[in-house]
Design a protein around this motif. Sequence first.
Motif, PDB file in Angstrom:
ATOM      1  N   GLY A  55       0.777  -1.232   0.000  1.00  0.00           N
ATOM      2  CA  GLY A  55       0.000   0.000   0.000  1.00  0.00           C
ATOM      3  C   GLY A  55       0.806   1.279   0.000  1.00  0.00           C
ATOM      4  O   GLY A  55       0.228   2.369  -0.111  1.00  0.00           O
ATOM      5  N   ASP A  56       2.136   1.198   0.097  1.00  0.00           N
ATOM      6  CA  ASP A  56       2.958   2.410   0.111  1.00  0.00           C
ATOM      7  C   ASP A  56       3.133   2.955  -1.310  1.00  0.00           C
ATOM      8  O   ASP A  56       3.203   2.204  -2.284  1.00  0.00           O
ATOM      9  CB  ASP A  56       4.338   2.123   0.720  1.00  0.00           C
ATOM     10  CG  ASP A  56       4.258   1.865   2.205  1.00  0.00           C
ATOM     11  OD1 ASP A  56       3.422   2.503   2.870  1.00  0.00           O
ATOM     12  OD2 ASP A  56       5.013   1.014   2.714  1.00  0.00           O
ATOM     13  N   LEU A  57       3.250   4.261  -1.398  1.00  0.00           N
ATOM     14  CA  LEU A  57       3.314   4.931  -2.695  1.00  0.00           C
ATOM     15  C   LEU A  57       4.750   5.224  -3.088  1.00  0.00           C
ATOM     16  O   LEU A  57       5.533   5.757  -2.301  1.00  0.00           O
ATOM     17  CB  LEU A  57       2.512   6.230  -2.647  1.00  0.00           C
ATOM     18  CG  LEU A  57       2.415   7.034  -3.942  1.00  0.00           C
ATOM     19  CD1 LEU A  57       1.631   6.258  -4.994  1.00  0.00           C
ATOM     20  CD2 LEU A  57       1.766   8.389  -3.682  1.00  0.00           C
ATOM     21  N   ALA A  58       5.080   4.900  -4.336  1.00  0.00           N
ATOM     22  CA  ALA A  58       6.387   5.225  -4.902  1.00  0.00           C
ATOM     23  C   ALA A  58       6.184   5.988  -6.200  1.00  0.00           C
ATOM     24  O   ALA A  58       5.463   5.524  -7.096  1.00  0.00           O
ATOM     25  CB  ALA A  58       7.202   3.959  -5.161  1.00  0.00           C
ATOM     26  N   ALA A  59       6.781   7.175  -6.308  1.00  0.00           N
ATOM     27  CA  ALA A  59       6.685   7.966  -7.538  1.00  0.00           C
ATOM     28  C   ALA A  59       7.741   7.478  -8.527  1.00  0.00           C
ATOM     29  O   ALA A  59       8.886   7.225  -8.157  1.00  0.00           O
ATOM     30  CB  ALA A  59       6.887   9.446  -7.234  1.00  0.00           C
ATOM     31  N   GLY A  80       3.733  -2.184  -3.403  1.00  0.00           N
ATOM     32  CA  GLY A  80       3.413  -0.770  -3.391  1.00  0.00           C
ATOM     33  C   GLY A  80       2.502  -0.339  -4.519  1.00  0.00           C
ATOM     34  O   GLY A  80       2.079  -1.130  -5.369  1.00  0.00           O
ATOM     35  N   CYS A  81       2.213   0.935  -4.507  1.00  0.00           N
ATOM     36  CA  CYS A  81       1.370   1.594  -5.507  1.00  0.00           C
ATOM     37  C   CYS A  81       2.252   2.614  -6.221  1.00  0.00           C
ATOM     38  O   CYS A  81       2.932   3.409  -5.566  1.00  0.00           O
ATOM     39  CB  CYS A  81       0.194   2.271  -4.807  1.00  0.00           C
ATOM     40  SG  CYS A  81      -0.712   3.509  -5.775  1.00  0.00           S
ATOM     41  N   TYR A  82       2.281   2.595  -7.555  1.00  0.00           N
ATOM     42  CA  TYR A  82       3.166   3.518  -8.255  1.00  0.00           C
ATOM     43  C   TYR A  82       2.412   4.753  -8.744  1.00  0.00           C
ATOM     44  O   TYR A  82       1.236   4.702  -9.099  1.00  0.00           O
ATOM     45  CB  TYR A  82       3.900   2.829  -9.407  1.00  0.00           C
ATOM     46  CG  TYR A  82       3.069   2.479 -10.623  1.00  0.00           C
ATOM     47  CD1 TYR A  82       2.782   3.435 -11.595  1.00  0.00           C
ATOM     48  CD2 TYR A  82       2.590   1.182 -10.820  1.00  0.00           C
ATOM     49  CE1 TYR A  82       2.037   3.128 -12.716  1.00  0.00           C
ATOM     50  CE2 TYR A  82       1.837   0.857 -11.941  1.00  0.00           C
ATOM     51  CZ  TYR A  82       1.567   1.837 -12.887  1.00  0.00           C
ATOM     52  OH  TYR A  82       0.815   1.527 -13.998  1.00  0.00           O
ATOM     53  N   LEU A  83       3.113   5.883  -8.726  1.00  0.00           N
ATOM     54  CA  LEU A  83       2.620   7.149  -9.251  1.00  0.00           C
ATOM     55  C   LEU A  83       3.503   7.529 -10.428  1.00  0.00           C
ATOM     56  O   LEU A  83       4.657   7.906 -10.246  1.00  0.00           O
ATOM     57  CB  LEU A  83       2.673   8.239  -8.182  1.00  0.00           C
ATOM     58  CG  LEU A  83       2.550   9.690  -8.684  1.00  0.00           C
ATOM     59  CD1 LEU A  83       1.188   9.927  -9.327  1.00  0.00           C
ATOM     60  CD2 LEU A  83       2.797  10.675  -7.549  1.00  0.00           C
ATOM     61  N   ALA A 101       0.680  13.838  -3.254  1.00  0.00           N
ATOM     62  CA  ALA A 101       0.685  12.379  -3.113  1.00  0.00           C
ATOM     63  C   ALA A 101       1.516  11.886  -1.931  1.00  0.00           C
ATOM     64  O   ALA A 101       1.240  10.827  -1.375  1.00  0.00           O
ATOM     65  CB  ALA A 101       1.209  11.747  -4.402  1.00  0.00           C
ATOM     66  N   ARG A 102       2.567  12.620  -1.577  1.00  0.00           N
ATOM     67  CA  ARG A 102       3.462  12.275  -0.466  1.00  0.00           C
ATOM     68  C   ARG A 102       4.006  10.844  -0.591  1.00  0.00           C
ATOM     69  O   ARG A 102       3.798   9.990   0.259  1.00  0.00           O
ATOM     70  CB  ARG A 102       2.737  12.442   0.863  1.00  0.00           C
ATOM     71  CG  ARG A 102       2.234  13.858   1.102  1.00  0.00           C
ATOM     72  CD  ARG A 102       1.427  13.969   2.367  1.00  0.00           C
ATOM     73  NE  ARG A 102       2.237  13.669   3.540  1.00  0.00           N
ATOM     74  CZ  ARG A 102       1.749  13.598   4.791  1.00  0.00           C
ATOM     75  NH1 ARG A 102       0.445  13.806   5.001  1.00  0.00           N
ATOM     76  NH2 ARG A 102       2.544  13.331   5.792  1.00  0.00           N
ATOM     77  N   PRO A 103       4.739  10.547  -1.675  1.00  0.00           N
ATOM     78  CA  PRO A 103       5.294   9.202  -1.851  1.00  0.00           C
ATOM     79  C   PRO A 103       6.406   8.913  -0.845  1.00  0.00           C
ATOM     80  O   PRO A 103       7.056   9.832  -0.332  1.00  0.00           O
ATOM     81  CB  PRO A 103       5.847   9.239  -3.273  1.00  0.00           C
ATOM     82  CG  PRO A 103       6.181  10.678  -3.502  1.00  0.00           C
ATOM     83  CD  PRO A 103       5.116  11.449  -2.772  1.00  0.00           C
ATOM     84  N   VAL A 104       6.631   7.643  -0.594  1.00  0.00           N
ATOM     85  CA  VAL A 104       7.712   7.220   0.295  1.00  0.00           C
ATOM     86  C   VAL A 104       9.061   7.358  -0.399  1.00  0.00           C
ATOM     87  O   VAL A 104      10.060   7.729   0.215  1.00  0.00           O
ATOM     88  CB  VAL A 104       7.487   5.760   0.748  1.00  0.00           C
ATOM     89  CG1 VAL A 104       8.645   5.265   1.610  1.00  0.00           C
ATOM     90  CG2 VAL A 104       6.170   5.632   1.506  1.00  0.00           C
ATOM     91  N   LEU A 105       9.076   7.063  -1.716  1.00  0.00           N
ATOM     92  CA  LEU A 105      10.305   7.109  -2.505  1.00  0.00           C
ATOM     93  C   LEU A 105      10.018   7.673  -3.891  1.00  0.00           C
ATOM     94  O   LEU A 105       8.883   7.607  -4.373  1.00  0.00           O
ATOM     95  CB  LEU A 105      10.884   5.698  -2.696  1.00  0.00           C
ATOM     96  CG  LEU A 105      11.638   5.006  -1.563  1.00  0.00           C
ATOM     97  CD1 LEU A 105      11.970   3.580  -1.989  1.00  0.00           C
ATOM     98  CD2 LEU A 105      12.895   5.763  -1.216  1.00  0.00           C
ATOM     99  N   ALA A 117      11.863  18.303  -3.835  1.00  0.00           N
ATOM    100  CA  ALA A 117      10.965  17.669  -2.867  1.00  0.00           C
ATOM    101  C   ALA A 117      11.768  16.808  -1.895  1.00  0.00           C
ATOM    102  O   ALA A 117      12.713  16.113  -2.277  1.00  0.00           O
ATOM    103  CB  ALA A 117       9.935  16.815  -3.598  1.00  0.00           C
ATOM    104  N   ALA A 118      11.379  16.864  -0.635  1.00  0.00           N
ATOM    105  CA  ALA A 118      12.106  16.129   0.404  1.00  0.00           C
ATOM    106  C   ALA A 118      11.678  14.670   0.415  1.00  0.00           C
ATOM    107  O   ALA A 118      11.081  14.167   1.373  1.00  0.00           O
ATOM    108  CB  ALA A 118      11.861  16.777   1.765  1.00  0.00           C
ATOM    109  N   VAL A 119      11.968  13.968  -0.690  1.00  0.00           N
ATOM    110  CA  VAL A 119      11.620  12.555  -0.835  1.00  0.00           C
ATOM    111  C   VAL A 119      12.880  11.800  -1.224  1.00  0.00           C
ATOM    112  O   VAL A 119      13.592  12.207  -2.142  1.00  0.00           O
ATOM    113  CB  VAL A 119      10.536  12.360  -1.920  1.00  0.00           C
ATOM    114  CG1 VAL A 119      10.136  10.892  -2.014  1.00  0.00           C
ATOM    115  CG2 VAL A 119       9.310  13.220  -1.640  1.00  0.00           C
ATOM    116  N   PRO A 120      13.199  10.698  -0.542  1.00  0.00           N
ATOM    117  CA  PRO A 120      14.374   9.914  -0.929  1.00  0.00           C
ATOM    118  C   PRO A 120      14.275   9.442  -2.376  1.00  0.00           C
ATOM    119  O   PRO A 120      13.199   9.102  -2.858  1.00  0.00           O
ATOM    120  CB  PRO A 120      14.333   8.721   0.045  1.00  0.00           C
ATOM    121  CG  PRO A 120      13.507   9.182   1.187  1.00  0.00           C
ATOM    122  CD  PRO A 120      12.505  10.138   0.627  1.00  0.00           C
TER     123      PRO A 120
END
Length: 573
Positions: A55-59, A80-83, A101-105, A117-120
């Motif tokens: 269920g985690d989002l990854a762009a 996960g779920c991809y964006l 969207a606030r993705p995890v990665l 954006a402060a995303v790893p």
Amino acid sequence: MTPAASFLTIFQAQAARAPSRTAVVDGMSSCRYDELDRWSTCLAAELRRRGIGRGDLAAVLIENSLELVVALLAVMKAGGCYLPVDPRDPKERIESLLTAARPVLCLTRDGSCPVSAAVPVIDVGGACLGQSAGSTLSPVTLSHHDLAYLIFTSGSTGSPKGVLVEHGALASYLLAATRECPGLDGRVLVHSSPAFDFSLTCLLGALTSGGTLVVRTDADLDDTNPADEKYTFVKLTPGHLELVRHYLPGWWPSRTLMVAGEAATASVLAPWRASNPDVTIVNEYGPTETTVGCCLHVVDSGQVLESGSVPIGGGLLGTETYVLDDRLEPADFGELYIAGPQIARGYLGRFAATASRFVANPFDTSGSRMYRTGDLVRRRHGVLEYVARADRQITIGGFRIEPEEVAATLMCAEGVARAAVISHEPDYGAVQLVAFVTVQPSARCSPMELRAFLAERLPSHLVPAHVVILARIPLTHTGKTDVAALSREFVPAGASATGAVLTADEDMLCRLASDVLGGVNLGPDDDFFGQGGTSMAAARLVTRARAHGFTFGLTDVLRNRTVRKVLGPSFTR
């Protein structure tokens, strides 16, 4: 999910059944099914270590490439779920999508990110591509209701809407598409961005069918396909048929042409069909909220195209279509509602919008939902025909456009007091967006500056061809924007007289472009498409320019739009 309904299990079964079959061709390189399976598993294991779980989002910010295919598979394998995000979009647009969207990665091709954006960020190529060592990955048990992807479309509230699509809906579409579309098991062209769900038929449909993805980027628009590499399946918007017919003949498929994204007519399809009588034509209809496509109309090889609009046919297996009047009673003409397994979960963080579009199905006692499309259709001889929109939504080049989103962005420009956006269809070209603004008394802003403001914040299909400054925007008696009055008032202006000093190359190209546009006096900073240019006219311009020694390609015109930007400061012949 049952194995028969899971895209991932179908793909992995294909890899086990024919491991040495070519899965992806990317430029001069290629990979087999077993390699694609192994590399995506390797990346999925790395994603797990980086925090991606069920269920985690990854762009995914990757242009069409082998790495893109690996990334999409890996995110799903990790649970996960991809964006999908087009890395060519303006930075502010990308930033706004990632913020919403606030993705995890974020997965990119080289480990860099076009925004702050402060995303790893993870480098797809460096993480896995080409590695032969196996990686252990404990499988995730997915249900039909787990999210597969999140994709953004234009929003009527002034910002894009994120559509949440579940695995069950995706698998249902892909299985139906492989049943109805011959050629997905052969060589399948992938040319559109993954941020446009239009592309999923090819990207994932081919892997479901055991076919070969031939991945091409915008740069490949200037190349033709060798005759011995004929595609078996190609998907295009009707608006691009003329361009491809004249400029990219190698793109024509040998088995199936699918058209989608906007209304198709027999007159548009007829020139191509005349020289390709043995190819099946599939007209696909479906909003993003119904997972790529929910209705198909098949014109078999040898079958004559009837005049007028091409029907959108009937629902895919399991899909129910309802044509309802204002009282939600079945009718032969009315708004189209869709029910069945392909309905999306709803909109990200927009509960009111979800409730207004995804409504209870009064024709089913099990408590299912149906999606209100906003499209007016008629049912004739057992098939559906598209008629018009019930609201102000516009479709250009297959992209859904909400005028309110463009207007809301214009309102952020300094000095703009009010904004309205309409569509305009000139006698000489394709549908265009036209923006009208009023400015504050002390403001100093020009139409060119406002278009540049939008181009820095919106993808190109949302940037109006014309911006018109008015003293006031006409209103109806109820206080709403009078769209009809704006349409009557708008008269396309000629090209701007900048008085700029032109180089010899700029002068030559301006003359060539003016000739292609039928005599318009095009200046070096005038928008080619704003003066009536189409993709076909752009192709003619490229052909004529090359005869005079210019080396730019069609992509340069489509992206840059003005003579000065096409040539650039360092252009030489």
